[in-house]
Design an enzyme around this catalytic site. Structure first.
Site, PDB file in Angstrom:
ATOM      1  N   HIS A   1       0.344  98.271 141.216  1.00  0.00           N
ATOM      2  CA  HIS A   1       1.796  97.469 141.398  1.00  0.00           C
ATOM      3  C   HIS A   1       2.764  98.445 141.969  1.00  0.00           C
ATOM      4  CE1 HIS A   1       0.150  94.205 139.091  1.00  0.00           C
ATOM      5  NE2 HIS A   1       1.209  93.392 139.857  1.00  0.00           N
TER       6      HIS A   1
ATOM      7  N   CYS B   1       4.414  88.573 135.030  1.00  0.00           N
ATOM      8  CA  CYS B   1       2.878  87.989 135.909  1.00  0.00           C
ATOM      9  C   CYS B   1       3.127  86.790 136.164  1.00  0.00           C
ATOM     10  CB  CYS B   1       1.905  88.179 134.593  1.00  0.00           C
ATOM     11  SG  CYS B   1       1.547  89.982 133.909  1.00  0.00           S
TER      12      CYS B   1
ATOM     13  N   HIS C   1      -9.158  81.563 132.405  1.00  0.00           N
ATOM     14  CA  HIS C   1      -7.609  81.227 132.342  1.00  0.00           C
ATOM     15  C   HIS C   1      -7.442  79.763 132.012  1.00  0.00           C
ATOM     16  CE1 HIS C   1      -7.505  84.354 135.803  1.00  0.00           C
ATOM     17  NE2 HIS C   1      -6.737  84.626 134.640  1.00  0.00           N
TER      18      HIS C   1
ATOM     19  N   HIS D   1     -10.103  78.014 125.570  1.00  0.00           N
ATOM     20  CA  HIS D   1      -9.741  77.480 124.337  1.00  0.00           C
ATOM     21  C   HIS D   1      -8.679  78.505 123.562  1.00  0.00           C
ATOM     22  CE1 HIS D   1     -12.352  79.817 121.654  1.00  0.00           C
ATOM     23  NE2 HIS D   1     -12.838  80.025 122.804  1.00  0.00           N
TER      24      HIS D   1
ATOM     25  N   GLY E   1     -11.615  70.420 111.785  1.00  0.00           N
ATOM     26  CA  GLY E   1     -10.370  69.783 111.451  1.00  0.00           C
ATOM     27  C   GLY E   1      -9.940  69.959 110.210  1.00  0.00           C
TER      28      GLY E   1
ATOM     29  N   VAL F   1       1.224  95.403 110.544  1.00  0.00           N
ATOM     30  CA  VAL F   1       1.566  95.967 109.226  1.00  0.00           C
ATOM     31  C   VAL F   1       0.702  96.941 108.741  1.00  0.00           C
ATOM     32  CG1 VAL F   1       2.238  95.191 106.991  1.00  0.00           C
ATOM     33  CG2 VAL F   1       3.223  94.028 108.684  1.00  0.00           C
TER      34      VAL F   1
ATOM     35  N   ASP G   1      -7.314  92.857 106.562  1.00  0.00           N
ATOM     36  CA  ASP G   1      -5.829  93.869 106.429  1.00  0.00           C
ATOM     37  C   ASP G   1      -5.208  93.435 104.976  1.00  0.00           C
ATOM     38  OD1 ASP G   1      -6.913  93.691 109.002  1.00  0.00           O
ATOM     39  OD2 ASP G   1      -5.325  94.511 109.746  1.00  0.00           O
TER      40      ASP G   1
ATOM     41  N   HIS H   1     -21.912  80.061 107.374  1.00  0.00           N
ATOM     42  CA  HIS H   1     -21.972  78.612 107.784  1.00  0.00           C
ATOM     43  C   HIS H   1     -23.189  78.440 108.450  1.00  0.00           C
ATOM     44  CE1 HIS H   1     -21.365  75.136 110.417  1.00  0.00           C
ATOM     45  NE2 HIS H   1     -19.938  75.345 110.173  1.00  0.00           N
TER      46      HIS H   1
ATOM     47  N   GLU I   1     -19.684  71.719 112.547  1.00  0.00           N
ATOM     48  CA  GLU I   1     -20.123  70.777 111.414  1.00  0.00           C
ATOM     49  C   GLU I   1     -20.180  69.559 111.836  1.00  0.00           C
ATOM     50  OE1 GLU I   1     -19.436  72.066 107.601  1.00  0.00           O
ATOM     51  OE2 GLU I   1     -18.951  70.197 106.810  1.00  0.00           O
TER      52      GLU I   1
ATOM     53  N   ARG J   1     -22.999  67.737 113.293  1.00  0.00           N
ATOM     54  CA  ARG J   1     -23.775  66.836 112.526  1.00  0.00           C
ATOM     55  C   ARG J   1     -22.871  65.751 111.803  1.00  0.00           C
ATOM     56  NH1 ARG J   1     -24.311  71.011 108.206  1.00  0.00           N
ATOM     57  NH2 ARG J   1     -22.727  72.458 109.385  1.00  0.00           N
TER      58      ARG J   1
ATOM     59  N   ARG K   1     -22.742  73.607 102.888  1.00  0.00           N
ATOM     60  CA  ARG K   1     -22.833  74.923 103.646  1.00  0.00           C
ATOM     61  C   ARG K   1     -23.705  76.042 103.062  1.00  0.00           C
ATOM     62  NH1 ARG K   1     -17.107  75.906 106.776  1.00  0.00           N
ATOM     63  NH2 ARG K   1     -17.445  73.837 107.734  1.00  0.00           N
TER      64      ARG K   1
ATOM     65  N   HIS L   1     -18.936  83.031 107.716  1.00  0.00           N
ATOM     66  CA  HIS L   1     -17.978  81.937 108.379  1.00  0.00           C
ATOM     67  C   HIS L   1     -16.643  82.194 107.646  1.00  0.00           C
ATOM     68  CE1 HIS L   1     -16.276  78.696 110.602  1.00  0.00           C
ATOM     69  NE2 HIS L   1     -16.183  78.120 109.552  1.00  0.00           N
ATOM     70  N   HIS L   2     -16.788  82.448 106.223  1.00  0.00           N
ATOM     71  CA  HIS L   2     -15.514  81.999 105.386  1.00  0.00           C
ATOM     72  C   HIS L   2     -15.720  83.339 104.224  1.00  0.00           C
ATOM     73  CE1 HIS L   2     -11.554  80.063 104.356  1.00  0.00           C
ATOM     74  NE2 HIS L   2     -11.920  80.424 103.291  1.00  0.00           N
TER      75      HIS L   2
ATOM     76  N   ARG M   1     -16.747  76.900 100.151  1.00  0.00           N
ATOM     77  CA  ARG M   1     -15.608  76.172 100.841  1.00  0.00           C
ATOM     78  C   ARG M   1     -16.255  74.798 101.483  1.00  0.00           C
ATOM     79  NH1 ARG M   1     -13.497  75.354 105.597  1.00  0.00           N
ATOM     80  NH2 ARG M   1     -14.449  77.323 106.481  1.00  0.00           N
TER      81      ARG M   1
HETATM   82  O1  MEZ Z   1     -13.672  74.023 108.134  1.00  0.00           O
HETATM   83  C1  MEZ Z   1     -14.579  74.485 108.805  1.00  0.00           C
HETATM   84  O2  MEZ Z   1     -15.067  75.778 108.683  1.00  0.00           O
HETATM   85  C2  MEZ Z   1     -15.141  73.706 109.576  1.00  0.00           C
HETATM   86  C3  MEZ Z   1     -15.009  72.228 109.701  1.00  0.00           C
HETATM   87  C4  MEZ Z   1     -16.129  74.276 110.689  1.00  0.00           C
HETATM   88  C5  MEZ Z   1     -16.898  73.647 111.518  1.00  0.00           C
HETATM   89  O3  MEZ Z   1     -18.120  73.600 111.290  1.00  0.00           O
HETATM   90  O4  MEZ Z   1     -16.333  72.962 112.576  1.00  0.00           O
END
Ligand code: MEZ
Length: 589
Positions: free
Chosen positions: A31, A58, A78, A81, A188, A295, A361, A382, A395, A398, A419, A521-522, A561
């Site tokens: 530039h 930009c 571009h 998600h 969801g 932080v 963190d 998961h 999920e 399914r 899970r 996953h969690h 969970r």
């Molecule tokens: O809450 C979740 O982690 C979830 C619904 C994930 C998924 O399989 O889409």
């Protein structure tokens, strides 16, 4: 010629011939060659940590993401998600570009402009203790009522609620983009007693919601927190809708006895819908949101009341923000290999479905000032992460009707079990993987499946036999599985594994399969909190001025969970944390 076309033409020239603009190895030099530093920067140059002016520049020259979308590309970064994020997240001015998509995917992206630029040391590797102490000694550079740390769903919800309650809010995020793990969530938000459940004729109750979550968590959940989640979940959905989100569809998640997972209509993924909505609302409310701002320390006074934090900004360096209250909304530690290896060594080699921001963190920051941890070693795998990838096969697939079989084509568990049980069952199958199989009806109904197809994750056959051939399953076993399953759908009773909800049979060609295996996953454990979202110390007393919400906290989900309860957690407890942090800040002005 519009600048955007000119620039892409130049990028192609550079890549193909190495002529004309070849001496510019980075975006800034390029530039400057064209014009001056002022094509990107203000005069005098002052770059904010969010690089707001630079990104506006930009877009003013090159167009916004909608204009830049290029459907000739196999993968178009571009139109991702991630939504409307900073251009400089990937196109760094003075450094080599970073193709963030490849943190999860493995796209063969050769034509990214300036990919030969020299790498500068990333700005936020390591925490400089000297500079942290100097920032504290210098005192607050600025002050606010509420400082929210982490701009995922919990942080956005806390910020919006605190602002609505009348507090001044600063929201800081270490990454160059907001959204956190919530942004890539696909499933969801669970809620009971909503208009959607009524419209779909779903009979549900707060008691059932609580019982399901407690059963899923093997009764290790903090029931007081679960009760609040259930009672306030419908409010949470209404609140998101009031901000503009669409959550019209309903589906069933594993471990739930009825359909209570609320999703956008048309099969869209829930994370981008919710995060785009929260981003826009935060902007509309004028909340001071700072990206590239990590932080690095919570600051406390002599009686351990939290009085602010030290932030390391990409351009502004280390500085202290004085705050009456701080909300930790930093997410879990599912992408922190060291923490996984320490707390859950058996999972250390597992892939993770998490965003790169989930590095724990908040746990480290809170621990440093004496916070207590709950269930810190409980990590959820998961069951259906794309085998050998980081892409979660939601999920929802399914829930909408997919069937799970082993490498031979035989079912081995109800697809809608929790899970932990599904993951354990897969790991007991030969070669420790499974296939999710479905037909064209599901392909048409669940939009996200087209995304997996686009990513070349699906195997396809015009007949069940052909699908078996392509995947290596045993044709006779698979044919029997499908025929038996169609029989269960017809009678409404799965006599083999007791699956409760079978919305689709498998009769419409083509047939599809995707290979899956468990992945981190969690992280259910984290900072201990009470029902007001106050962080607790080692004596279980609130640390004054410190609140937390979302995956950084422990206790709500128990040992495991349920799908759809994470986003519910971020909304319900994000709002509770924001409300109480604002109240504390306003009462202690
Ligand atoms: O809450 C979740 O982690 C979830 C619904 C994930 C998924 O399989 O889409």
């Amino acid at each position: 010629m519009k600048l955007k076309y000119l620039v892409s033409a130049m990028a192609v020239m550079m890549l193909s011939s190495g002529t004309a603009v070849a001496k510019s190895t980075d975006l800034a030099t390029f530039h400057a060659d064209m014009d001056s530093c002022q094509s990107c920067h203000t005069k005098p140059i002052k770059v904010s940590d969010s690089e707001t002016h630079e990104n506006a520049q930009c877009k003013s020259c090159h167009g916004d993401y909608a204009e830049l979308a290029n459907d000739k590309l196999q993968f178009d970064p571009h139109a991702s998600h991630l939504g409307d994020i900073n251009c400089t997240s990937c196109h760094k001015g003075h450094e080599a570009p970073k193709f963030y998509c490849n943190e999860c995917h493995s796209f063969d992206q050769k034509d990214m402009p300036f990919s030969d630029a020299k790498k500068k040391q990333p700005w936020d590797t390591g925490w400089d203790q000297d500079k942290i102490q100097k920032a504290i000694a210098a005192g607050p550079r600025e002050s606010t009522g509420v400082l929210v740390v982490g701009a995922g769903s919990a942080g956005f919800n806390a910020s919006l609620t605190a602002k609505k309650a009348g507090a001044d809010v600063i929201l800081v995020e270490k990454a160059p983009f907001s959204g956190g793990n919530s942004m890539i969530s696909a499933g969801g938000i669970n809620a009971v007693g909503t208009k959607q459940q009524k419209d779909h004729g779903v009979d549900d109750s707060v008691e059932w919601f609580i019982e399901d979550a407690m059963k899923g968590g093997r009764q290790h959940n903090d029931k007081k927190l679960v009760t609040i989640l259930a009672e306030k979940s419908a409010d949470g959905v209404e609140w998101l809708e009031s901000l503009g989100a669409n959550l019209d569809d309903l589906k069933r998640s594993g471990g739930a006895r009825v359909d209570r997972t609320h999703r956008p209509h048309g099969g869209k993924s829930s994370g981008p819908e919710i995060i785009d909505t929260l981003r826009a609302a935060t902007k509309a409310q004028g909340i001071d949101t700072r990206l590239n701002s990590r932080v690095v320390k919570l600051v406390v006074n002599d009686d351990n009341t939290v009085v602010g934090a030290v932030v390391h900004g990409k351009h502004s360096g280390y500085y202290m923000i004085g705050a009456k209250s701080v909300v930790l909304a930093t997410g879990g530690y599912g992408m922190n290999k060291e923490m996984i290896a320490y707390y859950r060594p058996t999972m250390k080699d597992m892939t993770s479905s998490n965003n790169i921001t989930a590095t724990g963190d908040g746990v480290l920051l809170a621990k440093e000032i004496g916070a207590s941890m709950t269930d810190i070693d409980w990590v959820q795998a998961h069951p259906t992460v794309g085998k050998d990838s980081r892409i979660l096969i939601s999920e929802t697939v399914r829930g909408v009707g997919a069937v799970m079989v082993n490498k031979d084509g035989n079912r081995f568990i109800s697809e809608l079990t929790t899970r932990d049980k599904a993951s354990d069952a897969i790991l007991k199958q030969p070669d420790q993987f499974a296939w999710l199989i479905f037909d064209n009806q599901l392909y048409a109904k669940a939009k996200m499946v087209r995304g997996y197809d686009h990513l070349n994750m699906l195997y396809k056959g015009d007949t069940i036999e052909k699908l078996a051939e392509k995947t290596g399953m045993k044709a006779a076993d698979l044919a029997k599985t499908v025929s038996d399953y169609n029989g269960y759908v017809a009678t409404g009773k799965d006599t083999a594994f007791g699956r409760g909800d079978m919305p689709l049979n498998m009769t419409q060609s083509p047939y599809y399969a995707v290979k899956v295996a468990p992945g981190i996953h969690h992280t259910m454990g984290g900072v201990a909190v009470n029902t007001t979202a106050s962080v607790l110390d080692l004596q279980s007393k609130p640390i004054v001025g410190l609140f937390a919400a979302g995956e950084v906290t422990g206790g709500l989900h128990g040992y495991n969970r349920l799908g759809g309860n994470a986003i519910a957690d971020t909304v319900v407890f994000g709002r509770i944390a924001g409300e109480n942090a604002a109240k504390y800040a306003l009462d202690n002005k």
